[in-house]
Write an enzyme that holds these catalytic residues in place. Structure first.
Site, mmCIF file in Angstrom:
data_model
loop_
_atom_site.group_PDB
_atom_site.id
_atom_site.type_symbol
_atom_site.label_atom_id
_atom_site.label_comp_id
_atom_site.label_asym_id
_atom_site.label_seq_id
_atom_site.Cartn_x
_atom_site.Cartn_y
_atom_site.Cartn_z
ATOM 1 N N PHE A 222 0.854 -1.191 0.000
ATOM 2 C CA PHE A 222 0.000 0.000 0.000
ATOM 3 C C PHE A 222 0.893 1.244 0.000
ATOM 4 O O PHE A 222 0.752 2.145 0.823
ATOM 5 C CB PHE A 222 -0.934 0.018 1.228
ATOM 6 C CG PHE A 222 -1.701 -1.266 1.448
ATOM 7 C CD1 PHE A 222 -2.871 -1.517 0.743
ATOM 8 C CD2 PHE A 222 -1.244 -2.221 2.342
ATOM 9 C CE1 PHE A 222 -3.590 -2.690 0.938
ATOM 10 C CE2 PHE A 222 -1.952 -3.401 2.546
ATOM 11 C CZ PHE A 222 -3.123 -3.641 1.851
ATOM 12 N N ASP A 243 0.990 -1.053 -4.903
ATOM 13 C CA ASP A 243 -0.273 -0.341 -4.702
ATOM 14 C C ASP A 243 -1.206 -0.725 -5.845
ATOM 15 O O ASP A 243 -0.756 -1.128 -6.918
ATOM 16 C CB ASP A 243 -0.054 1.184 -4.689
ATOM 17 C CG ASP A 243 -1.175 1.936 -3.967
ATOM 18 O OD1 ASP A 243 -0.958 2.342 -2.807
ATOM 19 O OD2 ASP A 243 -2.254 2.100 -4.563
ATOM 20 N N SER A 244 -2.518 -0.580 -5.609
ATOM 21 C CA SER A 244 -3.464 -0.924 -6.676
ATOM 22 C C SER A 244 -3.809 0.288 -7.539
ATOM 23 O O SER A 244 -4.484 0.143 -8.552
ATOM 24 C CB SER A 244 -4.744 -1.507 -6.064
ATOM 25 O OG SER A 244 -5.307 -0.571 -5.173
ATOM 26 N N ASN A 270 -3.021 -5.993 -6.401
ATOM 27 C CA ASN A 270 -3.829 -6.077 -5.191
ATOM 28 C C ASN A 270 -2.973 -6.757 -4.122
ATOM 29 O O ASN A 270 -2.507 -7.876 -4.314
ATOM 30 C CB ASN A 270 -5.083 -6.912 -5.498
ATOM 31 C CG ASN A 270 -5.975 -7.052 -4.282
ATOM 32 O OD1 ASN A 270 -5.505 -7.177 -3.142
ATOM 33 N ND2 ASN A 270 -7.265 -7.047 -4.518
ATOM 34 N N ASP A 291 0.638 -0.729 5.263
ATOM 35 C CA ASP A 291 -0.052 0.529 5.585
ATOM 36 C C ASP A 291 -1.350 0.612 4.786
ATOM 37 O O ASP A 291 -1.496 1.447 3.890
ATOM 38 C CB ASP A 291 0.865 1.734 5.278
ATOM 39 C CG ASP A 291 0.216 3.060 5.657
ATOM 40 O OD1 ASP A 291 -0.717 3.062 6.485
ATOM 41 O OD2 ASP A 291 0.665 4.109 5.133
ATOM 42 N N CYS A 331 -5.078 2.825 10.089
ATOM 43 C CA CYS A 331 -5.577 4.198 10.210
ATOM 44 C C CYS A 331 -7.075 4.203 10.488
ATOM 45 O O CYS A 331 -7.748 5.205 10.297
ATOM 46 C CB CYS A 331 -5.235 5.016 8.970
ATOM 47 S SG CYS A 331 -5.845 4.322 7.443
HETATM 48 N N1 SAH Z 1 1.592 4.112 2.696
HETATM 49 C C1 SAH Z 1 1.044 5.294 2.081
HETATM 50 C C2 SAH Z 1 -0.436 5.494 2.371
HETATM 51 C C3 SAH Z 1 -1.290 4.355 2.017
HETATM 52 S S1 SAH Z 1 -2.964 4.768 1.839
HETATM 53 C C4 SAH Z 1 1.805 6.511 2.543
HETATM 54 O O1 SAH Z 1 2.622 6.418 3.418
HETATM 55 O O2 SAH Z 1 1.581 7.582 2.005
HETATM 56 C C5 SAH Z 1 -3.607 3.290 1.226
HETATM 57 C C6 SAH Z 1 -3.200 2.943 -0.191
HETATM 58 O O3 SAH Z 1 -3.645 1.619 -0.417
HETATM 59 C C7 SAH Z 1 -3.786 3.794 -1.296
HETATM 60 O O4 SAH Z 1 -2.732 4.313 -2.067
HETATM 61 C C8 SAH Z 1 -4.639 2.814 -2.129
HETATM 62 O O5 SAH Z 1 -4.504 3.052 -3.516
HETATM 63 C C9 SAH Z 1 -4.039 1.492 -1.783
HETATM 64 N N2 SAH Z 1 -4.894 0.299 -1.809
HETATM 65 C C10 SAH Z 1 -6.139 0.158 -1.336
HETATM 66 N N3 SAH Z 1 -6.547 -1.123 -1.421
HETATM 67 C C11 SAH Z 1 -5.521 -1.820 -1.978
HETATM 68 C C12 SAH Z 1 -5.306 -3.195 -2.315
HETATM 69 N N4 SAH Z 1 -6.241 -4.116 -2.073
HETATM 70 N N5 SAH Z 1 -4.110 -3.552 -2.840
HETATM 71 C C13 SAH Z 1 -3.159 -2.612 -3.077
HETATM 72 N N6 SAH Z 1 -3.313 -1.321 -2.763
HETATM 73 C C14 SAH Z 1 -4.461 -0.912 -2.225
#
Ligand code: SAH
Length: 387
Positions: A222, A243-244, A270, A291, A331
């Site tokens: 993420f 990230d997705s 994903n 995260d 979060c």
């Molecule tokens: N770690 C980042 C914040 C993450 S926010 C930082 O420090 O700035 C959550 C993120 O997860 C978003 O960018 C969203 O696009 C991604 N996301 C949500 N569901 C997801 C999934 N199933 N697989 C991959 N990414 C995902």
């Protein structure tokens, strides 16, 4: 005349216990209050318990502005904005981006102001703040002389206030690509279209903390704009960051190039699928960051959320060997640190790993927490190592 709103004894007790919200079930008489009015909070015998912003549609009918009698004018708002800015001056180090105003925690309920270099990105989230938009925009311009003020009132929470989403430039000119320095690195953001107000600023201090322990082969799940990955790169052999969102990764890639980092690779996937595939193929990592977005957006979603957190933490732990480091975040306000520790303990037993807690952290200090307002504390970040 300031409209008066009569509240129940239970509502007044909440205020006395340090919480600034009064729910509609504790409102006995709305009097002549109109959407977004500043109103006086009245007890049963007519005494005043302070002034608040009134919402005609939200379950949170009143948000306390001051428990003392006060006029919410230019001088009042300027005092609050200056106090918020002064706190950041004392707290924020080594960053041109920070949260300048964090709503209730800065005694300005419903107002978020984030700074990205010379640009400000603002959210007006309640009927009360919506009414004050021209005044606040003017004050922000005077107090901080920003190059631009961008509005990002496109958060879903505006629905509860009966307000339409609104986004655009309020003042000055904001380029689609804003660069700023944070923790010694260069970052790019688009305040007009990026996630939240353009980026996630709440992990700023946790990035640096994670980098202190990161080593070897790392996986940042993420990653969004690459925050953890790019901070850890200097300490690691390689970082794979996932990230997705293709749009988020495009910015992450731009950040990577801007900092001349060669050992970070961004993957669009994903995370749930990726982790289960890696586990099946017995992939090994030395450092893993988790995260995820808020899995529990409401109380009723907690059980499902805990299953989600447990799944990704369990899979991550199985891929870590001795001395492996896991940085795991939540979060979701509704998932407490105690719940996160408990599910991590359960996952460690299932994975057959003994974990030592290195750090228990929270959101960056420019997102301050009011002790009697649990909603202001939402981010948990645990750094643990495999013994
Ligand atoms: N770690 C980042 C914040 C993450 S926010 C930082 O420090 O700035 C959550 C993120 O997860 C978003 O960018 C969203 O696009 C991604 N996301 C949500 N569901 C997801 C999934 N199933 N697989 C991959 N990414 C995902």
């Amino acid at each position: 005349m300031t409209p008066r709103v009569r509240v129940s004894a239970r509502g007044l007790a909440r205020l006395r216990n340090g919480h600034p919200w009064i729910y509609s079930s504790d409102v006995e008489d709305r009097g002549s209050a109109a959407p977004g009015d500043v109103v006086e909070i009245a007890g049963a015998r007519g005494h005043s318990a302070g002034i608040a912003h009134y919402s005609s549609t939200s379950q949170i009918t009143l948000r306390l502005l001051s428990s003392e009698p006060a006029t919410v004018d230019r001088a009042f708002l300027a005092r609050r904005l200056r106090a918020a800015a002064s706190l950041r001056q004392r707290l924020v180090e080594n960053s041109e981006a920070c949260r300048l105003v964090y709503a209730e925690a800065d005694l300005l309920p419903g107002l978020i102001v984030d700074r990205y270099g010379p640009h400000l990105s603002v959210q007006f989230l309640t009927q009360g703040m919506e009414r004050l938009k021209p005044q606040i925009t003017g004050l922000l311009g005077e107090l901080f002389t920003p190059a631009s003020i961008v509005e990002r009132s496109d958060s879903p929470s505006r629905r509860h206030e009966g307000l339409e989403p609104a986004a655009g430039v309020l003042e000055g000119e904001c380029p689609t690509d804003v660069a700023f320095r944070m923790n010694g690195l260069v970052w790019h953001s688009n305040p007009l279209t990026g996630q939240k107000t353009g980026a996630y600023l709440d992990q700023r201090e946790n990035y640096a903390a994670a980098a202190r322990y990161a080593h070897g082969e790392a996986l940042d799940c993420f990653t969004c704009h690459g925050g953890f990955a790019l901070h850890m790169a200097g300490r690691c052999a390689n970082v794979e960051a996932v990230d997705s969102s293709a749009a988020a990764l495009a910015l992450a890639e731009q950040n990577r190039r801007a900092n001349g980092v060669e050992n970070v690779r961004f993957t669009e996937a994903n995370v749930f699928d990726l982790l289960s595939g890696y586990e099946a193929r017995r992939r090994r990592f030395d450092t893993i960051v988790l995260d995820p977005p808020a899995f529990a957006k409401s109380k009723s979603a907690i059980d499902g959320a805990l299953r989600g957190y447990k799944e990704i933490n369990l899979r991550a732990l199985k891929m870590l060997g001795p001395n492996g480091v896991l940085v795991t975040c939540s979060c979701s306000h509704h998932v407490s640190e105690a719940m996160l520790l408990e599910l991590l303990a359960a996952a460690s037993l299932d994975a057959g790993r003994t974990l030592r807690v290195l750090e228990r952290r929270s959101q960056s200090s420019d997102h301050p927490v009011l002790l009697t307002v649990p909603e202001t504390l939402y981010l948990k970040c645990l750094i643990v190592e495999v013994v």
